[in-house]
Design a protein around this motif. Structure first.
Motif, PDB file in Angstrom:
ATOM      1  N   GLU A 172     -17.740 -32.188 -21.596  1.00  0.00           N
ATOM      2  CA  GLU A 172     -17.132 -31.588 -20.252  1.00  0.00           C
ATOM      3  C   GLU A 172     -15.817 -32.281 -19.902  1.00  0.00           C
ATOM      4  OE1 GLU A 172     -19.836 -31.300 -16.867  1.00  0.00           O
ATOM      5  OE2 GLU A 172     -21.244 -32.573 -17.750  1.00  0.00           O
ATOM      6  N   TYR A 173     -15.289 -33.021 -20.938  1.00  0.00           N
ATOM      7  CA  TYR A 173     -13.735 -33.445 -20.598  1.00  0.00           C
ATOM      8  C   TYR A 173     -12.662 -32.255 -20.751  1.00  0.00           C
ATOM      9  CZ  TYR A 173      -9.482 -35.910 -20.796  1.00  0.00           C
ATOM     10  OH  TYR A 173      -8.112 -36.379 -20.671  1.00  0.00           O
ATOM     11  N   GLN A 174     -13.011 -31.560 -21.740  1.00  0.00           N
ATOM     12  CA  GLN A 174     -11.756 -30.602 -21.946  1.00  0.00           C
ATOM     13  C   GLN A 174     -11.732 -29.714 -20.922  1.00  0.00           C
ATOM     14  OE1 GLN A 174     -12.535 -28.776 -25.693  1.00  0.00           O
ATOM     15  NE2 GLN A 174     -10.705 -29.870 -26.740  1.00  0.00           N
ATOM     16  N   HIS A 175     -10.507 -29.446 -20.574  1.00  0.00           N
ATOM     17  CA  HIS A 175     -10.109 -28.554 -19.372  1.00  0.00           C
ATOM     18  C   HIS A 175     -10.539 -26.989 -19.640  1.00  0.00           C
ATOM     19  CE1 HIS A 175      -7.623 -27.253 -16.122  1.00  0.00           C
ATOM     20  NE2 HIS A 175      -7.185 -26.322 -16.881  1.00  0.00           N
ATOM     21  N   ILE A 176     -11.078 -26.427 -18.675  1.00  0.00           N
ATOM     22  CA  ILE A 176     -11.466 -24.944 -18.607  1.00  0.00           C
ATOM     23  C   ILE A 176     -10.611 -24.556 -17.690  1.00  0.00           C
ATOM     24  CG2 ILE A 176     -13.108 -23.355 -18.547  1.00  0.00           C
ATOM     25  CD1 ILE A 176     -14.962 -25.432 -19.725  1.00  0.00           C
ATOM     26  N   GLY A 177      -9.634 -23.423 -17.988  1.00  0.00           N
ATOM     27  CA  GLY A 177      -9.091 -22.744 -16.907  1.00  0.00           C
ATOM     28  C   GLY A 177      -7.657 -22.420 -16.970  1.00  0.00           C
ATOM     29  N   ILE A 178      -7.016 -21.300 -17.266  1.00  0.00           N
ATOM     30  CA  ILE A 178      -5.782 -20.721 -17.596  1.00  0.00           C
ATOM     31  C   ILE A 178      -5.054 -19.935 -16.331  1.00  0.00           C
ATOM     32  CG2 ILE A 178      -4.653 -19.523 -19.306  1.00  0.00           C
ATOM     33  CD1 ILE A 178      -6.767 -19.854 -21.041  1.00  0.00           C
ATOM     34  N   PRO A 179      -3.787 -20.476 -16.162  1.00  0.00           N
ATOM     35  CA  PRO A 179      -3.028 -19.772 -15.103  1.00  0.00           C
ATOM     36  C   PRO A 179      -3.133 -18.294 -15.367  1.00  0.00           C
ATOM     37  CG  PRO A 179      -1.943 -21.612 -15.864  1.00  0.00           C
ATOM     38  CD  PRO A 179      -2.921 -21.438 -16.496  1.00  0.00           C
ATOM     39  N   ARG A 180      -2.890 -17.190 -14.437  1.00  0.00           N
ATOM     40  CA  ARG A 180      -3.093 -15.981 -14.659  1.00  0.00           C
ATOM     41  C   ARG A 180      -1.874 -15.317 -15.598  1.00  0.00           C
ATOM     42  NH1 ARG A 180      -4.438 -13.369  -8.882  1.00  0.00           N
ATOM     43  NH2 ARG A 180      -6.503 -14.532  -8.489  1.00  0.00           N
ATOM     44  N   PHE A 181      -0.852 -15.893 -15.540  1.00  0.00           N
ATOM     45  CA  PHE A 181       0.324 -15.395 -16.484  1.00  0.00           C
ATOM     46  C   PHE A 181       0.118 -15.820 -17.691  1.00  0.00           C
ATOM     47  CE2 PHE A 181       2.033 -19.416 -15.243  1.00  0.00           C
ATOM     48  CZ  PHE A 181       2.670 -19.910 -16.095  1.00  0.00           C
ATOM     49  N   LEU A 182      -0.405 -16.658 -18.103  1.00  0.00           N
ATOM     50  CA  LEU A 182      -0.933 -17.006 -19.406  1.00  0.00           C
ATOM     51  C   LEU A 182      -2.128 -16.710 -20.118  1.00  0.00           C
ATOM     52  CD1 LEU A 182       0.349 -20.973 -19.228  1.00  0.00           C
ATOM     53  CD2 LEU A 182       1.602 -18.799 -20.252  1.00  0.00           C
ATOM     54  N   ARG A 340      -2.650 -34.715 -22.931  1.00  0.00           N
ATOM     55  CA  ARG A 340      -1.826 -33.755 -23.663  1.00  0.00           C
ATOM     56  C   ARG A 340      -2.546 -32.876 -24.086  1.00  0.00           C
ATOM     57  NH1 ARG A 340       1.156 -38.061 -25.245  1.00  0.00           N
ATOM     58  NH2 ARG A 340       0.917 -38.125 -27.700  1.00  0.00           N
ATOM     59  N   VAL A 341      -3.349 -33.352 -24.849  1.00  0.00           N
ATOM     60  CA  VAL A 341      -4.252 -32.370 -25.927  1.00  0.00           C
ATOM     61  C   VAL A 341      -5.351 -31.759 -25.139  1.00  0.00           C
ATOM     62  CG1 VAL A 341      -5.224 -32.282 -28.290  1.00  0.00           C
ATOM     63  CG2 VAL A 341      -3.101 -33.849 -27.780  1.00  0.00           C
ATOM     64  N   ASP A 342      -6.126 -32.435 -24.736  1.00  0.00           N
ATOM     65  CA  ASP A 342      -7.511 -31.878 -24.234  1.00  0.00           C
ATOM     66  C   ASP A 342      -7.210 -31.327 -22.806  1.00  0.00           C
ATOM     67  OD1 ASP A 342      -9.958 -32.716 -26.126  1.00  0.00           O
ATOM     68  OD2 ASP A 342      -8.340 -34.423 -26.051  1.00  0.00           O
ATOM     69  N   THR A 343      -6.038 -31.704 -22.280  1.00  0.00           N
ATOM     70  CA  THR A 343      -5.839 -31.099 -20.662  1.00  0.00           C
ATOM     71  C   THR A 343      -4.866 -30.226 -20.644  1.00  0.00           C
ATOM     72  OG1 THR A 343      -6.907 -33.055 -19.961  1.00  0.00           O
ATOM     73  CG2 THR A 343      -5.602 -31.629 -18.614  1.00  0.00           C
ATOM     74  N   ILE A 344      -3.604 -30.691 -20.946  1.00  0.00           N
ATOM     75  CA  ILE A 344      -2.409 -29.781 -20.714  1.00  0.00           C
ATOM     76  C   ILE A 344      -2.365 -28.618 -21.818  1.00  0.00           C
ATOM     77  CG2 ILE A 344       0.106 -30.052 -20.916  1.00  0.00           C
ATOM     78  CD1 ILE A 344      -1.491 -31.345 -18.421  1.00  0.00           C
ATOM     79  N   SER A 345      -2.453 -28.903 -23.078  1.00  0.00           N
ATOM     80  CA  SER A 345      -2.537 -27.841 -24.043  1.00  0.00           C
ATOM     81  C   SER A 345      -3.571 -26.584 -23.735  1.00  0.00           C
ATOM     82  CB  SER A 345      -2.743 -28.324 -25.544  1.00  0.00           C
ATOM     83  OG  SER A 345      -4.086 -28.837 -25.731  1.00  0.00           O
ATOM     84  N   ARG A 346      -4.489 -27.046 -23.346  1.00  0.00           N
ATOM     85  CA  ARG A 346      -5.776 -26.022 -22.911  1.00  0.00           C
ATOM     86  C   ARG A 346      -5.159 -25.454 -21.484  1.00  0.00           C
ATOM     87  NH1 ARG A 346     -10.426 -25.773 -26.001  1.00  0.00           N
ATOM     88  NH2 ARG A 346     -11.375 -24.925 -24.025  1.00  0.00           N
ATOM     89  N   MET A 347      -4.468 -26.121 -20.472  1.00  0.00           N
ATOM     90  CA  MET A 347      -4.316 -25.525 -19.416  1.00  0.00           C
ATOM     91  C   MET A 347      -3.026 -24.487 -19.644  1.00  0.00           C
ATOM     92  SD  MET A 347      -2.576 -27.525 -15.945  1.00  0.00           S
ATOM     93  CE  MET A 347      -3.782 -28.592 -16.449  1.00  0.00           C
ATOM     94  N   GLY A 369       2.255 -19.782 -23.741  1.00  0.00           N
ATOM     95  CA  GLY A 369       1.850 -21.148 -23.463  1.00  0.00           C
ATOM     96  C   GLY A 369       2.325 -22.132 -24.776  1.00  0.00           C
ATOM     97  N   VAL A 370       2.521 -21.756 -25.796  1.00  0.00           N
ATOM     98  CA  VAL A 370       2.875 -22.583 -26.925  1.00  0.00           C
ATOM     99  C   VAL A 370       4.330 -23.055 -26.881  1.00  0.00           C
ATOM    100  CG1 VAL A 370       3.250 -22.860 -29.600  1.00  0.00           C
ATOM    101  CG2 VAL A 370       1.133 -21.694 -28.564  1.00  0.00           C
ATOM    102  N   LEU A 371       5.194 -21.970 -26.535  1.00  0.00           N
ATOM    103  CA  LEU A 371       6.612 -22.213 -26.214  1.00  0.00           C
ATOM    104  C   LEU A 371       6.844 -23.291 -24.983  1.00  0.00           C
ATOM    105  CD1 LEU A 371       9.477 -21.436 -26.861  1.00  0.00           C
ATOM    106  CD2 LEU A 371       9.530 -19.748 -25.289  1.00  0.00           C
ATOM    107  N   LEU A 372       5.840 -23.088 -23.995  1.00  0.00           N
ATOM    108  CA  LEU A 372       6.128 -23.874 -22.976  1.00  0.00           C
ATOM    109  C   LEU A 372       5.745 -25.443 -23.253  1.00  0.00           C
ATOM    110  CD1 LEU A 372       4.820 -21.836 -19.761  1.00  0.00           C
ATOM    111  CD2 LEU A 372       7.017 -22.702 -20.277  1.00  0.00           C
ATOM    112  N   TYR A 373       4.658 -25.351 -24.197  1.00  0.00           N
ATOM    113  CA  TYR A 373       4.268 -26.817 -24.264  1.00  0.00           C
ATOM    114  C   TYR A 373       5.277 -27.493 -25.321  1.00  0.00           C
ATOM    115  CZ  TYR A 373       1.121 -30.290 -26.562  1.00  0.00           C
ATOM    116  OH  TYR A 373       0.404 -31.361 -26.620  1.00  0.00           O
ATOM    117  N   ILE A 374       5.920 -26.872 -26.200  1.00  0.00           N
ATOM    118  CA  ILE A 374       7.060 -27.249 -27.255  1.00  0.00           C
ATOM    119  C   ILE A 374       8.053 -27.717 -26.034  1.00  0.00           C
ATOM    120  CG2 ILE A 374       8.584 -26.886 -29.043  1.00  0.00           C
ATOM    121  CD1 ILE A 374       6.558 -25.109 -30.025  1.00  0.00           C
TER     122      ILE A 374
END
Length: 538
Positions: A172-182, A340-347, A369-374
């Motif tokens: 249940e820790y991993q983030h679920i939910g992505i912004p609409r533009f992503l 940053r791995v379980d929350t931000i990258s999935r966000m 999203g990958v570009l923003l993360y890098i």
């Protein structure tokens, strides 16, 4: 020669005017990184001969947790949605076994989004006492020249070993939910939107925790009194946003809206139609926290509180306090923080390992999203946690001693108690010895049952939740009270007396959340049985 070249290069390109500014910026970045990584546990515990069931073991946080458990000699049963003979599972298990020299690491297939799969695993574990991976493990052969062939009568009877020393819910820790533009243009299912699919996944994960906990309770309740059993629910850090929203609106709706329509147990008639991703994730986390606290209330309300035995050869005595803990089973919630791995990258939908099969298409990561993360990666290394730093609070709650098992030190009071008989004796008699009275002292930090832990410390949430409105008609109330009187005249039904401690919304919030879980679980199991029945028929 090299030093001269470096000196010439520094004189030409290094801005000496801003040297102090650069130094202050570097020190500030280091301080922020040290602060964002959080506290590190100062506890340690030997986990040999202890069995832990871990969900979400294939996530970055779960993999790091499996490594720490395997390093300390624990027996691990990791639940995986993949078959146990798949390359991903077999390679992971073999690597953990060889790296940490621990052969007691096993995997078991269990789909947490399928109630039938969860029930199948739990029933198999309770009855057989071992996993399919443990059965397939080759047993050492003992060859002897004088050994005679054994018959079925000579074989020793095998007993089911359904021992569990802890259940760690990390899924249940991993983030679920992505912004609409992503988000991807095509949803997983053609009939619902991606936002609804994400909310359904949240509800399935929460119900999986509730179902596994209730199904495995028989194995936990019949365990010996001396066994230290812990249930750890790992939640996301957005519970603070949900708690602030509940305090502001005085509205708490723990219902599973996508499974139960209309929402039940709502404390008010109206609720916001649209919620942000952070608030939705926070409400899921807050619901799990309240459920965990109420689960501990039920453990403590069980009749005949158990008292642990005194260890042999120890002058200490076991202490037990009804205000601190009455059961050897402890349930706590843990928030590892912002990873940053379980929350931000999935966000950001930047997890390139994310491929989830759906009914029609596959949902993959987003290149944007990958570009923003890098681009944000240097800042994320300063402001967010690595998986190793995120599990520190989990290890802290796992290593802390419980008040149920703490042994007090025998502190002697130099209080000479001279009896009247000794006073009447002559002066040649031996002087009286001071009487030693054991005093119970807890001088070290202990695990608080039912609490929420973050940054290796207890978090107090101020929640004031009103009681739910009564939706039962008056005639049903009268008939129910009449039936209650008739039942009272006959056999008396034993009811647990749950003490309202007022923590995390009190007993009212815990009861409302528990009933919401029960209602949603019935709907979920019905829908799951229909789906599995349709697959079988086809």
């Amino acid at each position: 020669m090299v030093l001269k070249v470096v000196e010439a290069f520094a004189d030409k390109f290094f801005p000496y005017k801003y040297a102090w500014h650069i130094l202050i910026a570097i020190i500030t970045a280091l301080v922020l990184r040290a602060f964002s990584q959080g506290r590190t546990t100062n506890r340690e515990r030997d986990l040999h001969d202890r069995t832990f069931l871990v969900t979400g073991g294939l996530t970055p946080l779960g993999l790091t947790l499996l490594q720490d458990l395997a390093q300390r000699g624990a027996k691990i049963i990791a639940l995986s949605p993949h078959p146990i003979d798949s390359p991903a599972v077999t390679i992971l298990v073999s690597l953990l076994r060889t790296t940490y020299n621990n052969e007691n690491i096993f995997a078991e297939q269990c789909h947490l989004s399928d109630p039938d799969s969860i029930r199948s695993f739990c029933m198999r574990f309770l009855t057989e006492g071992e996993t399919a991976d443990e059965k397939s493990k080759p047993q050492p052969k003992q060859e002897s020249k004088d050994a005679s062939p054994t018959t079925s009568k000579d074989k020793p009877k095998t007993t089911t070993d359904s021992r569990l020393d802890g259940i760690i819910f990390a899924h249940e820790y991993q983030h679920i939910g992505i912004p609409r533009f992503l988000r991807n243009k095509k949803p997983i299912r053609a009939t619902i939107s991606q936002g609804e699919e994400e909310e359904t996944q949240r509800e399935y994960n929460s119900l999986a925790t509730f179902l596994i906990t209730t199904l495995l309770l028989p194995a936990l309740l019949v365990a010996p009194v001396e066994r230290d059993i812990r249930i750890i629910n790992i939640v996301n850090p957005f519970y603070a946003a949900a708690a602030a929203s509940v305090r502001a609106s005085k509205n708490f709706d723990p219902a599973f809206s996508h499974l139960v329509i209309p929402p039940t147990f709502s404390t008010t008639s109206s609720s916001p139609t649209t919620k942000s991703v952070f608030l939705t994730e926070g409400l899921r986390s807050l619901r799990t926290i309240i459920f965990t606290r109420h689960l501990q209330r039920i453990f403590d309300a069980l009749p005949k509180p158990q008292i642990p035995k005194t260890e042999e050869g120890s002058s200490s005595i076991p202490i037990i306090s009804a205000r601190m803990q009455r059961s050897n089973i402890v349930a706590v919630s843990v928030s590892p923080g912002l990873s940053r791995v379980d929350t931000i990258s999935r966000m950001l939908n930047a997890d390139w390992n994310l491929v989830e099969s759906g009914d029609s298409v596959e949902r993959k990561f987003s290149w944007i999203g990958v570009l923003l993360y890098i681009i944000l990666l240097p800042l994320l290394h300063i402001a967010t946690k690595s998986p190793k730093a995120a599990i520190q609070s989990i290890l802290h709650s796992l290593f802390l001693p419980t008040p149920f098992k703490i042994l007090s030190q025998s502190v002697s009071d130099s209080i000479p108690e001279t009896s009247k008989k000794n006073q009447d004796d002559d002066s040649n008699s031996a002087p009286s010895q001071p009487t030693k009275r054991p005093i119970s002292l807890i001088r070290e930090e202990v695990l608080k049952p039912g609490a929420l832990y973050a940054e290796c410390a207890v978090v107090n949430l101020d929640l004031s939740i009103p009681p739910p409105p009564s939706t039962e008609p008056q005639d049903q109330k009268e008939s129910g009270s009449q039936k209650g009187k008739e039942k009272a005249q006959g056999l008396k039904e034993e009811v647990l007396e749950i003490v309202d401690d007022g923590e995390y919304g009190g007993e009212i919030a815990g009861r409302v959340v528990w009933e919401a879980y029960e209602v949603a679980l019935k709907v979920w199991e019905k829908s799951g049985s229909r789906t599995s029945g349709g697959k079988k028929d086809s």
